[in-house]
Design an enzyme around this catalytic site. Structure first.
Site, PDB file in Angstrom:
ATOM      1  N   GLY A 608       0.703  -1.439  -0.165  1.00  6.99           N
ATOM      2  CA  GLY A 608       0.424   0.036  -0.283  1.00  6.99           C
ATOM      3  C   GLY A 608       0.377   1.431  -0.322  1.00  6.99           C
ATOM      4  O   GLY A 608       0.111   2.307  -0.839  1.00  6.99           O
ATOM      5  N   GLU A 609       2.363   1.500   0.481  1.00  4.37           N
ATOM      6  CA  GLU A 609       2.993   2.697   0.813  1.00  4.37           C
ATOM      7  C   GLU A 609       3.316   2.756  -0.719  1.00  4.37           C
ATOM      8  O   GLU A 609       3.626   1.612  -1.729  1.00  4.37           O
ATOM      9  CB  GLU A 609       4.205   1.908   1.221  1.00  4.37           C
ATOM     10  CG  GLU A 609       3.826   1.499   2.899  1.00  4.37           C
ATOM     11  CD  GLU A 609       5.362   1.500   3.872  1.00  4.37           C
ATOM     12  OE1 GLU A 609       5.718   1.811   3.394  1.00  4.37           O
ATOM     13  OE2 GLU A 609       4.933   0.494   4.395  1.00  4.37           O
ATOM     14  N   SER A 610       2.822   4.161  -1.427  1.00  5.57           N
ATOM     15  CA  SER A 610       3.688   4.767  -2.113  1.00  5.57           C
ATOM     16  C   SER A 610       5.641   4.147  -2.940  1.00  5.57           C
ATOM     17  O   SER A 610       5.353   4.259  -4.079  1.00  5.57           O
ATOM     18  CB  SER A 610       3.374   5.834  -2.593  1.00  5.57           C
ATOM     19  OG  SER A 610       4.329   6.750  -1.759  1.00  5.57           O
ATOM     20  N   ILE A 613       5.668   0.848  -3.821  1.00  2.00           N
ATOM     21  CA  ILE A 613       5.058   0.197  -5.016  1.00  2.00           C
ATOM     22  C   ILE A 613       6.000   0.925  -6.232  1.00  2.00           C
ATOM     23  O   ILE A 613       6.290   0.369  -7.276  1.00  2.00           O
ATOM     24  CB  ILE A 613       4.027   1.264  -5.052  1.00  2.00           C
ATOM     25  CG1 ILE A 613       3.012   0.570  -4.068  1.00  2.00           C
ATOM     26  CG2 ILE A 613       3.358   1.466  -6.665  1.00  2.00           C
ATOM     27  CD1 ILE A 613       1.461   1.570  -3.975  1.00  2.00           C
TER      28      ILE A 613
END
Length: 1388
Positions: A608-610, A613
């Protein structure tokens, strides 16, 4: 002259033959001319008919003028020509006589009957093979025919006429490819033929069923004829495979590729999933099934030749298999069945080239549907039927196991199929369904193939040694030791030509794969602990390596995808290396970006962390850019577009987003991202449509239903190009053990449950075949499995039902098929595979004893008695009646015919060497029929051929018999039954021993241990068994004593020693007989007993009689006889044992005074033996010191003699405490004699000190204690006086012994303490009041005087300043006997 005549006759004969051939050729040509003339006449007649009255055959005058002049003239010219040709028809240009007919076929304005007639004529010409490939211009003629068929107008007058024309066209198409000139057809012509036939198939869909069926059969036949030519192309025209221009050549691989591609394209006609609940088949399904039939035919005919042609093979590998998998997972039962048939044919012909495709088919189609979660019952049944078809292939199981189950990169195909069949075959409460029956059949077939493979391996000398050394380890993974990490993910066997090395390599890989599955649980619970486990199990190196961890995260099934994503997105430097290696495992060649991204994101859950990603997508973009074409200028363009696709995916498929992004907006958002330039609009549009219609699943977890997607399929194709070669296992069957161990548990449970619930004869037969196949497997190092199978079968015999009476058991065994089959299987396995039976011998023996109680054992078996009739059956018992034990009698009686039928189905395997009369199938005497059935079991062969049994198996058989005879697991109906059972069991033991006497030491130790176990059973108290066992062991003992085998003798006497562990009540009941037997053994074989164990055991049995009034006299006489002849029989081996026995007899309450004294005298005389042995250096028969030095021998002799003497005097010392005064006093005197005779033994000070402390002092102390005890009792004056007298004798003996060994004792460093002990005992006796008697007070001073005078005489007690002993002695005398102080120490 004779030679010239012969040549002339030969020439005349040849001339005649030539004339005949010429004449025959002319006759054939005339026949052909007549046939063509007939066809021309018929066609002209039809053409002259009125179109409206052709059915009435009305000829119209002047009709010739109404028809086309060219058609009529051509036919008339042909009629003129056919009888005027000057050459044979084979040399005539075929176009000459074909053209008139072909023109009629192509003419649009002519009536249908005329076209049909022309077609028939052409068909007849082709069938007669008037021309072939060698005929001039035959190629052009064949193509003219194809063109004519193509140009024929199909719709003319009406449906009936059109159907006739279509039928003729189908026949002509077939004739074109069947005639001899068909090889001249070009690829385009063949394709045209197939296309025309398919057009007829399409048109027939709206017409009659007959035409439709004929068209499809014609298409099917065309495909078969075309692809039958493929092997010839392979052999003769392999250079055509890569050519793109076939128009000018004879037909070959070009048309085959095009036709196959066309047939495969028919699978794509279904635009949506059909309705499975619709009863009539839909048109799409009909086309699909038709296409699959054609594909199947092409593969069946072409076979392995397909693999020689790259284009055809590639089409199967990439397109066909994808369509089969895609359609198979969502198809009707009919289509699914055809798909399974196609894949089965591909497996049989091309499996070496379709490795990953086959795995994908099983994973995404067969196994998925057969699990029965989201599909109909009919689909499940078809899927299981398909799996069973694969299982019927002999090498399928082993090849799936070696290619997939032993490879960590692939799924466990064999294991999943095996366990699925077990699960689906497992019955419920009711009868077996069709799915269960099919699954069970597949399971049995799989087991049978494993058994066949193992037997094949054993029959090969090249494999036998490998099996014996490796198979046992296949079932114990603990035997595989991995000491260091190896790159097992990509490791290849370095010695594939070595079967042993290859098998070991496979087993290690399978072991590592199992460990990987264990590591999944650790990793999912805790990442750090999981990685520690990986290092500990050597699944990754220590310290970890990025590539090994990447492979673990990429290919290990069951890992938590969220944890994978978090690990890959971590910013740690090592995690980044793992991420890079992780992405390098993907092959994105030939993939569009969204397909590659889907394939990538399916393996983990995107964090979920940008930032995480971003790191993951950067790694993906770099990998995709490396393998993509020149569209992208750099990896940044790929990265930006990936982000854009993820945003698009969220926008299009998130319900909370109300306004969806349009295609134009998407294209606009991605302008100038490719190094400042735009990506092709078509490419972006394709990406948008793909994402819009098919969501990218970002959060897919493992365990759900997985579908085959284009991206996943491309990945499989890419992997197939680099995967290991397919392993054929025709000569490698050593892994069958490992295979069976995977499914053994569920398979046997399924076999047992199905057999229990089955009523159908076929299912019962399959169950028995399964049991026997498992037995064939288990005989090779799978003893526990064989034991389990036998336990199951014994249960089904009903012989072991504890709640059934004998009558009920007899009825069940007589009238029910299953118990008889199970009984026959039990004893057949015991006969054929007894070498591998271990613990289940107990079940077999229990069944045997039950048959004995039923009086059904064969007469040749030990202890069997069939004269007594079996339990009487109540013939008036109503059907379905319930007995008191709850057993329900079956309603079907006299199932002999059914039983015989079932026996015949597997009789080849279970047939024995018994050539007696087979089982009767007629109703007759029940007992006779049962005995005939039992004879088929050949029970006696188990024991008569026991010499061939493996040692462990023989041991277990004997132990099972012993335990059964002891009553374990038995339910005796009476004491007589118990006694008969024990006797029967010991008869069997004797039979086993006699048949295996040459290897006695290999099995009797186990029997001995079992006897010891029996004696320790908490509730054991079987008197009959004890008696029978003792007599049986003694019988064996008497036989073994005649042989000079010390080891065997020692072992059998150890068994005799177990008598001490038996309850005394049991011993007393047979003591007299035991004593007589042991006395006889001593009398006849005393000189043959060569071991100490032997003497100890036989003397121990003899000593039991010391407590038995009936046996005492025999026992004591035997001992007296033995010890009287001491020179020959008493040796250093049995000396201590004889002394212990003598003690038991002399101290026995049953012994007379005379016998006790006689035994004591013999004990005293035995000291002479000790003296003689010492002087001769142990030259008795039991000595064995030839290898030691003289000095060591002397030292050992003195030590051993001292030990024997100590045991002797200790035994006599105990007799000094008996109640009878005469024996007690005689024992003291005997002890005195022993010490007197011991002068010649040369005892050391240590031995002397030991004798005084443990014998003389102990005797004096015990007697004094007894005397004091009696003095304190009431009415014990007599006993006290008696004990006082013995005490006086003992004190006198103490004094004499002290004086005798004074010089030796004085040399002891602790002599002062020893002397104080003597004085202390004198003081105790002096001051002890034993009533009004003063014997001790008179005796003690006298004894003291003797000892002190002796000490003075030997200068041990000297009055000097440094002699402390003098002062102590004076002080003690003043305390003990002051009256003698002045006499002993005057002036002190």
């Amino acid at each position: 002259m004779i030679g010239d005549g012969g040549e002339q006759r030969m020439a005349e004969k040849n001339s005649m033959d030539n004339n005949k051939r010429v004449k025959r050729g002319k006759e054939i040509d005339l026949s052909i001319s007549c046939m063509v003339n007939t066809e021309v006449g018929a066609l002209l007649a039809v053409m002259r008919m009125s179109p409206g009255d052709q059915c009435a055959s009305q000829f119209i005058p002047g009709a010739d003028e109404a028809l086309d002049t060219s058609l009529m003239s051509g036919l008339k010219s042909l009629r003129t020509f056919i009888f005027s040709i000057q050459q044979d028809w084979h040399s005539v240009d075929p176009s000459v006589y074909l053209s008139p007919f072909l023109e009629v076929i192509q003419f649009d304005e002519i009536a249908a009957p005329a076209v049909a007639s022309a077609l028939s004529a052409t068909i007849k010409i082709l069938k007669l093979d008037i021309f072939d490939s060698t005929t001039p211009h035959s190629r052009e003629a064949m193509h003219l025919i194809v063109d004519a068929i193509t140009n024929c107008r199909l719709e003319r007058s009406g449906h009936a006429a059109d159907d006739t024309i279509l039928m003729r066209i189908l026949q002509l198409l077939i004739s074109c490819l069947r005639c001899k000139a068909s090889v001249l057809l070009s690829d385009s012509a063949v394709c045209t033929i197939v296309n025309t036939c398919f057009q007829v198939v399409q048109q027939s869909a709206s017409r009659g069923h007959l035409l439709q069926r004929s068209a499809r059969l014609a298409m099917h036949e065309l495909v078969q004829m075309i692809y039958a030519h493929l092997p010839e192309v392979q052999r003769g025209s392999r250079n055509l495979a890569d050519s793109d221009n076939f128009s000018s050549l004879n037909y070959g691989i070009g048309c085959m590729v095009d036709i196959f591609q066309f047939i495969c394209s028919l699978l794509n006609v279904a635009a949506e999933v059909p309705d499975f609940n619709a009863m009539p088949s839909s048109p799409d399904e009909d086309v699909e099934s038709f296409a699959l039939v054609l594909i199947n035919s092409a593969i069946e005919i072409a076979g392995e030749a397909i693999g020689e042609h790259p284009k055809l093979l590639k089409m199967i590998q990439e397109d066909l298999f994808y369509n089969l998998i895609r359609h198979g997972s969502h198809s009707t039962p009919l289509v699914l069945s055809l798909i399974c048939s196609v894949v089965l044919n591909l497996y049989n012909n091309l499996r070496s080239l379709l490795k990953l495709q086959l795995e994908a088919f099983f994973r995404f189609v067969c196994l998925k549907i057969a699990r029965g979660k989201l599909h109909s019952i009919q689909q499940e049944e078809v899927a299981i039927e398909g799996l069973v078809s694969f299982c019927r292939q002999p090498m399928f199981g082993i090849e799936m196991y070696t290619n997939f189950d032993c490879n960590p990169l692939y799924s466990n195909v064999f294991e999943e199929i095996g366990k699925l069949l077990c699960k689906r075959a497992f019955p419920n409460n009711g009868p077996l369904s069709s799915i269960q029956a099919q699954s069970f059949e597949g399971l049995v077939v799989m087991i049978q193939h494993i058994a066949d493979g193992m037997e094949k391996s054993r029959s090969s000398k090249a494999n036998s040694n490998l099996l014996s050394s490796n198979d046992a380890s296949s079932f114990n993974s603990n035997l595989i030791r991995i000491t260091e990490y190896k790159p097992f993910w990509t490791e290849k066997c370095e010695r594939c030509d070595d079967p042993k090395a290859w098998v070991e390599f496979m087993r290690v890989r399978k072991y590592m794969k199992k460990r990987l599955l264990v590591s999944v649980n650790h990793f999912n619970l805790d990442e750090k602990k999981g990685l520690e486990f990986l290092k500990h199990a050597h699944l990754v190196p220590d310290p970890p390596e990025a590539q090994s961890l990447a492979y673990f995260l990429r290919f290990t099934p069951g890992l938590d995808k969220t944890m994978i994503g978090d690990y890959l997105g971590d910013p740690d430097e090592f995690h980044l290396k793992v991420l890079k290696e992780f992405t390098s495992t993907f092959d994105f060649k030939n993939m569009i970006l969204d397909a590659a991204l889907r394939n990538f994101l399916e393996t983990f859950r995107l964090p979920g962390e940008s930032q995480k990603i971003q790191r993951i997508l950067e790694a993906f973009a770099e990998r995709f850019y490396e393998q993509s074409d020149e569209m992208f200028v750099d990896k940044d363009a790929v990265f930006v577009l990936c982000y854009s696709l993820i945003m698009l995916n969220t926008d299009q498929h998130n319900a909370q987003v109300k306004k969806k992004m349009t295609e134009e907006e998407f294209i606009k958002n991605n302008r100038n991202i490719n190094g400042g330039k735009d990506l092709p609009r078509e490419y972006l549009s394709e990406l948008f449509q793909s994402i819009s219609t098919n969501e990218i699943t970002l959060f897919d977890q493992s365990g759900g239903s997985v579908e085959m997607t284009p991206s996943r399929w491309i990945n499989i194709i890419n992997q197939s190009k680099t995967t290991d070669a397919y392993i054929f296992c025709e000569g490698q069957t050593q892994l069958n053990h490992d295979m069976f161990s995977i499914i053994a548990g569920p398979a046997m449970a399924t076999l047992a449950t199905v057999f229990e619930h089955a009523d159908d004869d076929q299912i019962i037969n399959q169950s028995m075949e399964g049991f026997l196949a498992v037995a064939r497997i288990a005989r090779y190092n799978l003893e526990d499995v064989l034991d389990e199978i036998l336990a199951m079968l014994c249960k089904f015999t009903t012989l072991l039902n504890p709640f059934a009476s004998l009558e009920e058991t007899f009825f069940s065994l007589t009238e029910d098929v299953k118990p008889r089959l199970a009984t026959l299987a039990v004893f057949t396995i015991a006969n054929k595979f007894g070498d591998s039976i271990r613990s289940s011998w107990r079940n077999v023996v229990d069944c045997l004893l039950r048959l004995k109680r039923l009086k059904l054992l064969p007469p040749g078996l030990a202890g069997s008695d069939n004269e007594t009739p079996p339990p009487r059956m109540d013939l008036d018992l109503p059907l379905h009646s319930r007995t008191e034990s709850g057993v329900i009698f079956p309603s079907t009686v006299n199932d002999d015919r059914r039983f015989s039928s079932l026996i015949g189905k597997f009789g080849q395997f279970i047939s024995t060497e018994n050539d007696e009369e087979s089982i009767s199938t007629t109703v007759g005497n029940t007992n006779k029929r049962n005995l005939q059935f039992i004879n088929q079991c050949c029970i006696e062969g188990i024991f008569s051929k026991s010499k061939h049994l493996h040692e462990e198996s023989l041991q277990n058989l004997g132990k099972a018999i012993l335990l059964a005879g002891a009553g374990r697991g038995q339910k005796f109906t009476s004491p007589l039954d118990e006694e008969e059972t024990a006797a029967f069991c010991w008869d069997l033991i004797v039979m086993l021993t006699e048949n295996n006497i040459d290897r006695f030491m290999s099995f009797w130790p186990a029997f001995h241990d079992c006897l010891g176990l029996i004696s320790q059973l908490p509730l054991f108290g079987s008197c009959p068994f004890v008696e029978k066992s003792l007599f049986g062991v003694l019988n064996v003992t008497s036989k073994l004593l005649h042989k000079a085998d010390k080891t065997s003798e020692e072992l059998i006497f150890k068994s005799l020693q177990l008598i001490w562990k038996i309850d005394s009540r049991v011993v007393d009941s047979c003591c007299e007989a035991l004593t007589q037997i042991s006395a006889n053994i001593l009398k006849e074989n005393a000189k043959n007993i060569q071991t100490q164990f032997g003497w100890k055991s036989i003397i121990a049995i003899l000593s039991i009689s010391a407590r038995s009034p009936e046996a005492f006299n025999d026992g004591v006489e035997a001992l007296i006889s033995l010890m009287s002849d001491n020179v020959a029989c008493v040796t250093r081996l049995n000396y201590s044992i004889c002394i212990e026995s003598a003690f038991s007899f002399s101290a026995s309450k049953l012994s007379s005074i005379e016998k006790s004294m006689q035994v004591l005298d013999l004990m005293a005389d035995s000291v002479n033996l000790l003296v003689s042995w010492l002087s001769s250096g142990f030259s008795d028969p039991g000595s064995n010191n030839s290898s030691s030095t003289a000095q060591d021998s002397s030292r050992n002799s003195i030590s051993s003699i001292g030990t024997m003497f100590v045991r002797l005097v200790e035994s006599i010392r105990k007799i000094c405490l008996v109640r009878r005064e005469e024996i007690r006093n005689h024992a003291v005197l005997t002890l005195k004699r022993c010490f007197t005779k011991a002068e010649g033994l040369g005892f050391t000070s240590t031995v002397c000190l030991h004798c005084f402390n443990h014998v003389i002092f102990a005797m004096a102390d015990d007697l004094l204690e007894k005397a004091i005890e009696y003095s304190r009792r009431e009415n014990s004056e007599k006993e006290m006086r008696s004990m006082e007298g013995t005490l006086c004798l003992a004190m006198e003996f103490l004094t004499e012994a002290f004086i005798q060994f004074l010089r030796t004792l004085s040399s002891v460093s602790g002599f002062r303490s020893f002397w104080m002990g003597v004085l202390r005992r004198m003081d105790t006796c002096m001051k002890t009041e034993l009533g009004d008697s003063d014997k001790m007070q008179i005796l003690i001073p006298t004894l003291l005087k003797k000892m002190i005078l002796a000490m003075k005489e030997h200068n041990i007690l000297v009055n000097s300043e440094d002699n402390e002993l003098w002062d102590i002695t004076v002080t003690q005398i003043l305390w003990i006997a002051p009256a003698v102080k002045d006499e002993l120490f005057p002036g002190y």
